[in-house]
Design a protein around this motif. Sequence first.
Motif, PDB file in Angstrom:
ATOM      1  N   MET A 183       0.884  -1.160   0.000  1.00  0.00           N
ATOM      2  CA  MET A 183       0.000   0.000   0.000  1.00  0.00           C
ATOM      3  C   MET A 183       0.920   1.207   0.000  1.00  0.00           C
ATOM      4  O   MET A 183       2.052   1.136   0.464  1.00  0.00           O
ATOM      5  N   GLY A 184       0.419   2.303  -0.547  1.00  0.00           N
ATOM      6  CA  GLY A 184       1.215   3.512  -0.507  1.00  0.00           C
ATOM      7  C   GLY A 184       0.299   4.710  -0.453  1.00  0.00           C
ATOM      8  O   GLY A 184      -0.925   4.599  -0.659  1.00  0.00           O
ATOM      9  N   LEU A 185       0.899   5.872  -0.153  1.00  0.00           N
ATOM     10  CA  LEU A 185       0.128   7.111  -0.071  1.00  0.00           C
ATOM     11  C   LEU A 185       0.647   8.095  -1.107  1.00  0.00           C
ATOM     12  O   LEU A 185       1.841   8.403  -1.144  1.00  0.00           O
ATOM     13  N   ALA A 186      -0.279   8.598  -1.927  1.00  0.00           N
ATOM     14  CA  ALA A 186       0.048   9.642  -2.899  1.00  0.00           C
ATOM     15  C   ALA A 186      -0.529  10.958  -2.403  1.00  0.00           C
ATOM     16  O   ALA A 186      -1.572  10.971  -1.740  1.00  0.00           O
ATOM     17  N   ASN A 187       0.142  12.078  -2.718  1.00  0.00           N
ATOM     18  CA  ASN A 187      -0.499  13.369  -2.440  1.00  0.00           C
ATOM     19  C   ASN A 187      -1.379  13.729  -3.648  1.00  0.00           C
ATOM     20  O   ASN A 187      -1.427  12.999  -4.648  1.00  0.00           O
ATOM     21  N   SER A 188      -2.053  14.884  -3.551  1.00  0.00           N
ATOM     22  CA  SER A 188      -3.003  15.240  -4.621  1.00  0.00           C
ATOM     23  C   SER A 188      -2.287  15.456  -5.949  1.00  0.00           C
ATOM     24  O   SER A 188      -2.811  15.084  -7.003  1.00  0.00           O
ATOM     25  N   LEU A 189      -1.073  16.032  -5.893  1.00  0.00           N
ATOM     26  CA  LEU A 189      -0.346  16.279  -7.134  1.00  0.00           C
ATOM     27  C   LEU A 189       0.009  14.961  -7.828  1.00  0.00           C
ATOM     28  O   LEU A 189      -0.116  14.833  -9.055  1.00  0.00           O
ATOM     29  N   ALA A 190       0.416  13.962  -7.048  1.00  0.00           N
ATOM     30  CA  ALA A 190       0.761  12.655  -7.638  1.00  0.00           C
ATOM     31  C   ALA A 190      -0.472  11.999  -8.250  1.00  0.00           C
ATOM     32  O   ALA A 190      -0.405  11.420  -9.344  1.00  0.00           O
ATOM     33  N   LEU A 191      -1.612  12.105  -7.563  1.00  0.00           N
ATOM     34  CA  LEU A 191      -2.847  11.524  -8.122  1.00  0.00           C
ATOM     35  C   LEU A 191      -3.194  12.210  -9.435  1.00  0.00           C
ATOM     36  O   LEU A 191      -3.614  11.572 -10.404  1.00  0.00           O
ATOM     37  N   LYS A 192      -2.977  13.544  -9.457  1.00  0.00           N
ATOM     38  CA  LYS A 192      -3.294  14.307 -10.661  1.00  0.00           C
ATOM     39  C   LYS A 192      -2.397  13.863 -11.825  1.00  0.00           C
ATOM     40  O   LYS A 192      -2.878  13.611 -12.929  1.00  0.00           O
ATOM     41  N   LEU A 193      -1.088  13.730 -11.545  1.00  0.00           N
ATOM     42  CA  LEU A 193      -0.162  13.283 -12.598  1.00  0.00           C
ATOM     43  C   LEU A 193      -0.523  11.886 -13.098  1.00  0.00           C
ATOM     44  O   LEU A 193      -0.341  11.564 -14.267  1.00  0.00           O
ATOM     45  N   ALA A 194      -1.037  11.063 -12.185  1.00  0.00           N
ATOM     46  CA  ALA A 194      -1.378   9.680 -12.551  1.00  0.00           C
ATOM     47  C   ALA A 194      -2.765   9.589 -13.178  1.00  0.00           C
ATOM     48  O   ALA A 194      -3.160   8.523 -13.652  1.00  0.00           O
ATOM     49  N   GLY A 195      -3.509  10.705 -13.148  1.00  0.00           N
ATOM     50  CA  GLY A 195      -4.859  10.696 -13.710  1.00  0.00           C
ATOM     51  C   GLY A 195      -5.844   9.881 -12.877  1.00  0.00           C
ATOM     52  O   GLY A 195      -6.797   9.311 -13.411  1.00  0.00           O
ATOM     53  N   VAL A 196      -5.592   9.817 -11.567  1.00  0.00           N
ATOM     54  CA  VAL A 196      -6.501   9.062 -10.692  1.00  0.00           C
ATOM     55  C   VAL A 196      -7.484  10.037 -10.047  1.00  0.00           C
ATOM     56  O   VAL A 196      -7.065  10.993  -9.379  1.00  0.00           O
ATOM     57  N   ASP A 197      -8.781   9.824 -10.273  1.00  0.00           N
ATOM     58  CA  ASP A 197      -9.792  10.649  -9.612  1.00  0.00           C
ATOM     59  C   ASP A 197     -10.993   9.781  -9.247  1.00  0.00           C
ATOM     60  O   ASP A 197     -10.928   8.548  -9.335  1.00  0.00           O
ATOM     61  N   ARG A 198     -12.105  10.436  -8.870  1.00  0.00           N
ATOM     62  CA  ARG A 198     -13.250   9.667  -8.365  1.00  0.00           C
ATOM     63  C   ARG A 198     -13.836   8.733  -9.430  1.00  0.00           C
ATOM     64  O   ARG A 198     -14.524   7.777  -9.118  1.00  0.00           O
ATOM     65  N   ASN A 199     -13.551   9.003 -10.693  1.00  0.00           N
ATOM     66  CA  ASN A 199     -14.100   8.162 -11.761  1.00  0.00           C
ATOM     67  C   ASN A 199     -13.213   6.971 -12.125  1.00  0.00           C
ATOM     68  O   ASN A 199     -13.581   6.148 -12.957  1.00  0.00           O
ATOM     69  N   THR A 200     -11.992   6.918 -11.522  1.00  0.00           N
ATOM     70  CA  THR A 200     -11.084   5.815 -11.861  1.00  0.00           C
ATOM     71  C   THR A 200     -11.562   4.532 -11.189  1.00  0.00           C
ATOM     72  O   THR A 200     -11.730   4.506  -9.970  1.00  0.00           O
TER      73      THR A 200
END
Length: 572
Positions: A183-200
């Motif tokens: 398991m790991g923790l991403a900050n909001s910027l990392a999620l944004k770069l990865a394209g991960v959001d509520r629709n993923t």
Amino acid sequence: MKVSMRKFRLAVTVLLGAGCLLFILGMGRAQAPAAHGPADTVIRNGRVHTVDRAHPEAQAVAIVGERVAAVGTDAEMAGWIGPQTRVLDAQGHSVLPGFNDSHVHFVDGGSLLSEVHLADVTTREEFARRVGEYARRLKKGEWVLGGNWDHERLPGAALPTREWIDAVTPENPVWLDRYDGHMGLANSLALKLAGVDRNTPDPPGGTIVRDAQGNPTGALKDAASGLVGRVIPDPGEEQLTSAIRTALGEARRFGLTSVQDISHAEEMRVYQKLLLAGQLTARIYGITPIQQYQHPAGAGIAAGFGGDWIRTGAVKGFADGSLGSTTALFFEPYNDAPDTRGLFNAMMLPEGHMLAMGQPADAAGLQLAIHAIGDRAIHEILTMYEEIARRNGAGPARGRRWRIEHAQHVRPDDFALFARLGVVASMQPYHAIDDGRWAEKRIGHERAKSSYAWRSMLDHGVKLAFGTDWPVAPLNPLLGLYAAVTRATTDGKYPNGWIPEQKITLAEAIEAYTLGSAYAEFTDAQKGSLTPGKLADIVILDADLFSIPPEKIKDGKVITTLVGGHIVYNAQ
Ligand SMILES: [Zn+2]
């Protein structure tokens, strides 16, 4: 080395009545004929525990070149000392075969020493403070990596979220692993770069942890970690080399003369570069990804291929996740998360996928080493091995020495199958005293009774290989020996041992950490015991482990580490 037949016959005549033929054979071997030159090094005045059943205890070891020449009493070894011989006084302390860690992540461990450390963090504020302090040293856009956090140490075992760290990392993407790597923790910027959001959607074999509104919290489990992992730039060769150099330094300090590394092609290249430069100070067994089994198979590489310094020919796959991340796969639901039994790793999906890699890899002579932690995952892999044996036949004469990595929670019925298939249990004793703090909350007492079940493994005739999974657990093998003989959890709650019936003896634990690990990499004929003719990989400690109370074993220190007869570490 030749045995003096005259002395041997005499000893037999005198002592056979005492019924200790093995002892005599050992003596016969220790008493070298006079026709030998002086040794390069003699270690004397030690409590030598050889891990050689033919000659288990001694005082002294003579080394010629890179090999053990003779083992015996100080008096017997005196004949090996010449004017040029280096004599090491072990001061009555333990002299053991060098430790062999059967499962490390060397680059991760070495890198972590220069990344963010969160292993001992117990508050949200401290978590954020350390991340922020580290991020301030980076340029805009550079990744904050590292972690090793353990939410079981945080108040209420709360999973960290991106909100904890967003304010201190506005310009740097962050990826912080949980200490088990599942398991790991991403900050909001990392999620944004990865394209991960509520629709993923959750990927197969993974979970995107979400808040009540359905938004990702930043915590990603198992396969979901890959969503962020694929946007983190790969380290260059320079970075890998520096991480491995750091890791080798740690290995020397802790008396590890061999490590079995979960490697990729990039690491294998660095090991070769360091070997040519004369800078490799631990022997490496590279275990490469099963998804790429065609690469070694296509080059004709089979299990144990290589030389005394670098070998390879094992491939690693994953059957499930980890207990701490509730992704280890069980037959029954988790006690504290009744809606889940854990997850198959993506390599097990769809059904038959692992077999489709494992069978041809085995046919090519490669060794299979599969990570399996929950009882269902272990059962699936054992039955897959059985199926491979059926399809591929008895296999090469070398025997297969299949491995299960971790083998933590075994259904009692499965120990016999483990033994019958000759599967090596590659286990990390420290995990038991670490996870033992909270494992029963997850799986209850009944399942805990056959967890980290070293006694049951040995009693069923299963071969044990010990290691750490560093950086999941600390690299120090003395902590592993301590864990195996005490099972005293790190929180002090079980001073007499958690599931004490699964303790093993110190001699058994040392064997698992030396000869057992060597067996797991097909090198038990070359190393793993202090036997004349084997490689002189030796560690001298600052105490006699067999005469101190077991709870003191963890405080032991390495004084000297020798690899192939060369001193690679000396504390003084
Ligand atoms: Zn691992």
